[in-house]
Design a protein around this motif. Structure first.
Motif, PDB file in Angstrom:
ATOM      1  N   ASN A  77       0.854  -1.185   0.000  1.00 52.28           N
ATOM      2  CA  ASN A  77       0.000   0.000   0.000  1.00 52.28           C
ATOM      3  C   ASN A  77       0.896   1.244   0.000  1.00 52.28           C
ATOM      4  OD1 ASN A  77      -1.620   2.156   0.793  1.00 52.28           O
ATOM      5  ND2 ASN A  77      -2.820   0.893   2.196  1.00 52.28           N
ATOM      6  N   SER A  78       0.581   2.222  -0.849  1.00 48.89           N
ATOM      7  CA  SER A  78       1.415   3.427  -0.939  1.00 48.89           C
ATOM      8  C   SER A  78       1.404   4.232   0.357  1.00 48.89           C
ATOM      9  CB  SER A  78       0.951   4.309  -2.100  1.00 48.89           C
ATOM     10  OG  SER A  78       1.227   3.687  -3.325  1.00 48.89           O
ATOM     11  N   TYR A  79       0.292   4.225   1.075  1.00 48.20           N
ATOM     12  CA  TYR A  79       0.230   4.968   2.333  1.00 48.20           C
ATOM     13  C   TYR A  79       1.185   4.384   3.376  1.00 48.20           C
ATOM     14  CZ  TYR A  79      -3.867   7.519   0.705  1.00 48.20           C
ATOM     15  OH  TYR A  79      -4.707   8.337  -0.007  1.00 48.20           O
ATOM     16  N   LEU A  80       1.229   3.056   3.471  1.00 49.52           N
ATOM     17  CA  LEU A  80       2.130   2.421   4.439  1.00 49.52           C
ATOM     18  C   LEU A  80       3.595   2.569   4.023  1.00 49.52           C
ATOM     19  CD1 LEU A  80       0.156  -0.779   5.452  1.00 49.52           C
ATOM     20  CD2 LEU A  80       0.536   1.298   6.773  1.00 49.52           C
ATOM     21  N   ARG A  81       3.841   2.546   2.723  1.00 48.13           N
ATOM     22  CA  ARG A  81       5.215   2.784   2.273  1.00 48.13           C
ATOM     23  C   ARG A  81       5.636   4.211   2.595  1.00 48.13           C
ATOM     24  NH1 ARG A  81       6.919  -0.421  -3.183  1.00 48.13           N
ATOM     25  NH2 ARG A  81       6.197  -2.440  -2.495  1.00 48.13           N
ATOM     26  N   THR A  82       4.724   5.161   2.417  1.00 50.51           N
ATOM     27  CA  THR A  82       5.029   6.549   2.764  1.00 50.51           C
ATOM     28  C   THR A  82       5.384   6.657   4.233  1.00 50.51           C
ATOM     29  OG1 THR A  82       3.500   7.350   1.070  1.00 50.51           O
ATOM     30  CG2 THR A  82       4.110   8.897   2.806  1.00 50.51           C
ATOM     31  N   ALA A  83       4.583   6.032   5.086  1.00 45.71           N
ATOM     32  CA  ALA A  83       4.842   6.083   6.531  1.00 45.71           C
ATOM     33  C   ALA A  83       6.172   5.418   6.880  1.00 45.71           C
ATOM     34  CB  ALA A  83       3.700   5.407   7.287  1.00 45.71           C
ATOM     35  N   ALA A  84       6.443   4.275   6.273  1.00 45.83           N
ATOM     36  CA  ALA A  84       7.697   3.570   6.552  1.00 45.83           C
ATOM     37  C   ALA A  84       8.897   4.412   6.124  1.00 45.83           C
ATOM     38  CB  ALA A  84       7.720   2.220   5.837  1.00 45.83           C
ATOM     39  N   TYR A  85       8.823   4.978   4.945  1.00 42.44           N
ATOM     40  CA  TYR A  85       9.930   5.805   4.467  1.00 42.44           C
ATOM     41  C   TYR A  85      10.098   7.064   5.313  1.00 42.44           C
ATOM     42  CZ  TYR A  85      11.437   3.182   0.420  1.00 42.44           C
ATOM     43  OH  TYR A  85      11.994   2.223  -0.394  1.00 42.44           O
ATOM     44  N   LEU A  86       9.008   7.621   5.789  1.00 42.90           N
ATOM     45  CA  LEU A  86       9.119   8.786   6.681  1.00 42.90           C
ATOM     46  C   LEU A  86       9.843   8.416   7.970  1.00 42.90           C
ATOM     47  CD1 LEU A  86       5.726  10.672   6.286  1.00 42.90           C
ATOM     48  CD2 LEU A  86       8.001  11.491   5.678  1.00 42.90           C
ATOM     49  N   VAL A  87       9.489   7.282   8.546  1.00 45.16           N
ATOM     50  CA  VAL A  87      10.148   6.824   9.774  1.00 45.16           C
ATOM     51  C   VAL A  87      11.628   6.578   9.514  1.00 45.16           C
ATOM     52  CG1 VAL A  87      10.281   4.911  11.435  1.00 45.16           C
ATOM     53  CG2 VAL A  87       8.064   5.878  10.823  1.00 45.16           C
ATOM     54  N   PHE A  88      11.942   5.891   8.409  1.00 45.77           N
ATOM     55  CA  PHE A  88      13.339   5.611   8.083  1.00 45.77           C
ATOM     56  C   PHE A  88      14.110   6.900   7.829  1.00 45.77           C
ATOM     57  CE2 PHE A  88      11.878   1.313   6.162  1.00 45.77           C
ATOM     58  CZ  PHE A  88      11.782   0.765   7.429  1.00 45.77           C
ATOM     59  N   ALA A  89      13.477   7.853   7.140  1.00 47.72           N
ATOM     60  CA  ALA A  89      14.138   9.130   6.850  1.00 47.72           C
ATOM     61  C   ALA A  89      14.414   9.896   8.140  1.00 47.72           C
ATOM     62  CB  ALA A  89      13.289   9.968   5.904  1.00 47.72           C
ATOM     63  N   VAL A  90      13.443   9.908   9.049  1.00 50.41           N
ATOM     64  CA  VAL A  90      13.649  10.602  10.332  1.00 50.41           C
ATOM     65  C   VAL A  90      14.809   9.965  11.089  1.00 50.41           C
ATOM     66  CG1 VAL A  90      12.613  11.002  12.606  1.00 50.41           C
ATOM     67  CG2 VAL A  90      11.308  11.509  10.533  1.00 50.41           C
ATOM     68  N   LEU A  91      14.879   8.640  11.092  1.00 49.43           N
ATOM     69  CA  LEU A  91      15.986   7.961  11.770  1.00 49.43           C
ATOM     70  C   LEU A  91      17.327   8.349  11.164  1.00 49.43           C
ATOM     71  CD1 LEU A  91      14.496   4.383  12.288  1.00 49.43           C
ATOM     72  CD2 LEU A  91      14.968   6.102  14.043  1.00 49.43           C
ATOM     73  N   MET A  92      17.384   8.449   9.847  1.00 52.17           N
ATOM     74  CA  MET A  92      18.642   8.832   9.203  1.00 52.17           C
ATOM     75  C   MET A  92      18.968  10.301   9.438  1.00 52.17           C
ATOM     76  SD  MET A  92      20.431   6.461   7.877  1.00 52.17           S
ATOM     77  CE  MET A  92      20.028   5.465   9.275  1.00 52.17           C
ATOM     78  N   TRP A  93      17.955  11.177   9.484  1.00 52.10           N
ATOM     79  CA  TRP A  93      18.211  12.584   9.799  1.00 52.10           C
ATOM     80  C   TRP A  93      18.709  12.725  11.231  1.00 52.10           C
ATOM     81  CZ3 TRP A  93      19.330  15.665   6.170  1.00 52.10           C
ATOM     82  CH2 TRP A  93      18.679  15.633   4.947  1.00 52.10           C
ATOM     83  N   VAL A  94      18.205  11.893  12.135  1.00 53.77           N
ATOM     84  CA  VAL A  94      18.718  11.889  13.512  1.00 53.77           C
ATOM     85  C   VAL A  94      20.167  11.418  13.524  1.00 53.77           C
ATOM     86  CG1 VAL A  94      18.480  10.766  15.782  1.00 53.77           C
ATOM     87  CG2 VAL A  94      16.461  11.653  14.612  1.00 53.77           C
ATOM     88  N   ALA A  95      20.470  10.411  12.699  1.00 54.76           N
ATOM     89  CA  ALA A  95      21.852   9.929  12.606  1.00 54.76           C
ATOM     90  C   ALA A  95      22.777  11.035  12.112  1.00 54.76           C
ATOM     91  CB  ALA A  95      21.939   8.724  11.670  1.00 54.76           C
ATOM     92  N   VAL A  96      22.282  11.854  11.191  1.00 55.51           N
ATOM     93  CA  VAL A  96      23.086  12.970  10.688  1.00 55.51           C
ATOM     94  C   VAL A  96      23.278  14.020  11.772  1.00 55.51           C
ATOM     95  CG1 VAL A  96      23.106  14.897   9.060  1.00 55.51           C
ATOM     96  CG2 VAL A  96      22.459  12.619   8.277  1.00 55.51           C
ATOM     97  N   GLY A  97      22.197  14.361  12.474  1.00 56.40           N
ATOM     98  CA  GLY A  97      22.259  15.436  13.472  1.00 56.40           C
ATOM     99  C   GLY A  97      22.940  15.042  14.761  1.00 56.40           C
ATOM    100  N   VAL A  98      22.471  13.965  15.363  1.00 60.92           N
ATOM    101  CA  VAL A  98      22.983  13.550  16.670  1.00 60.92           C
ATOM    102  C   VAL A  98      24.273  12.757  16.534  1.00 60.92           C
ATOM    103  CG1 VAL A  98      22.463  12.148  18.713  1.00 60.92           C
ATOM    104  CG2 VAL A  98      20.680  13.536  17.667  1.00 60.92           C
ATOM    105  N   GLY A  99      24.313  11.861  15.559  1.00 65.76           N
ATOM    106  CA  GLY A  99      25.472  10.991  15.406  1.00 65.76           C
ATOM    107  C   GLY A  99      26.606  11.602  14.617  1.00 65.76           C
TER     108      GLY A  99
END
Length: 143
Positions: A77-99
């Protein structure tokens, strides 16, 4: 249908898939280049999940359990893929900022682009499609 025809189709789920494939490569490579046990491991786990989400051929060829197959089928489902990618993107942005993993900006950007593309596909009501290059049906059955 050729790869060029797929890109001309205007189906944003295909664009999201290609952004996802690029992010898989970036997550693996940049996890090796800028190794950190926690952040690299998280990126590799995300890449592993994305391989099964984005490459339909893997779900057919790789021996997986019934529970894993049913879990991964939810992401058709495109909606669930959008949500999954948003979560993954936020995790990677945290890795950029905090890590302080500046090289992961590429992964975070492509994860964000994939989330946007899948979001547009969901809003437009476009039928999910996957590229023939990755073992999918392409857009020949949709267009």
């Amino acid at each position: 249908m050729s790869l060029i025809d797929e890109f001309r189709s205007g189906n944003f789920s295909l664009y999201g898939q290609w952004c996802g494939l690029i992010s898989i490569i970036a997550l693996i490579i940049f996890g090796i280049i800028n190794f950190s046990l926690g952040w690299s491991l998280m990126g590799w786990i995300i890449a592993f999940l994305l391989v099964f989400i984005e490459i339909p051929l893997c779900m057919k060829c790789c021996p997986t359990s019934v529970n894993f197959d049913s879990y991964m089928s939810k992401f058709q489902n495109s909606y669930l893929r959008t949500a999954a990618y948003l979560v993954f993107a936020v995790l990677m942005w945290v890795a950029v900022g905090v890590g302080h993993r500046t090289v992961q900006v590429v992964s975070a950007l492509f994860l964000t682009f994939a989330a946007i593309a899948y979001g547009i596909a969901a809003i437009r009501g476009q039928t999910p499609a996957s590229s023939t290059v990755t073992g999918g049906t392409g857009v020949s059955t949709i267009v």
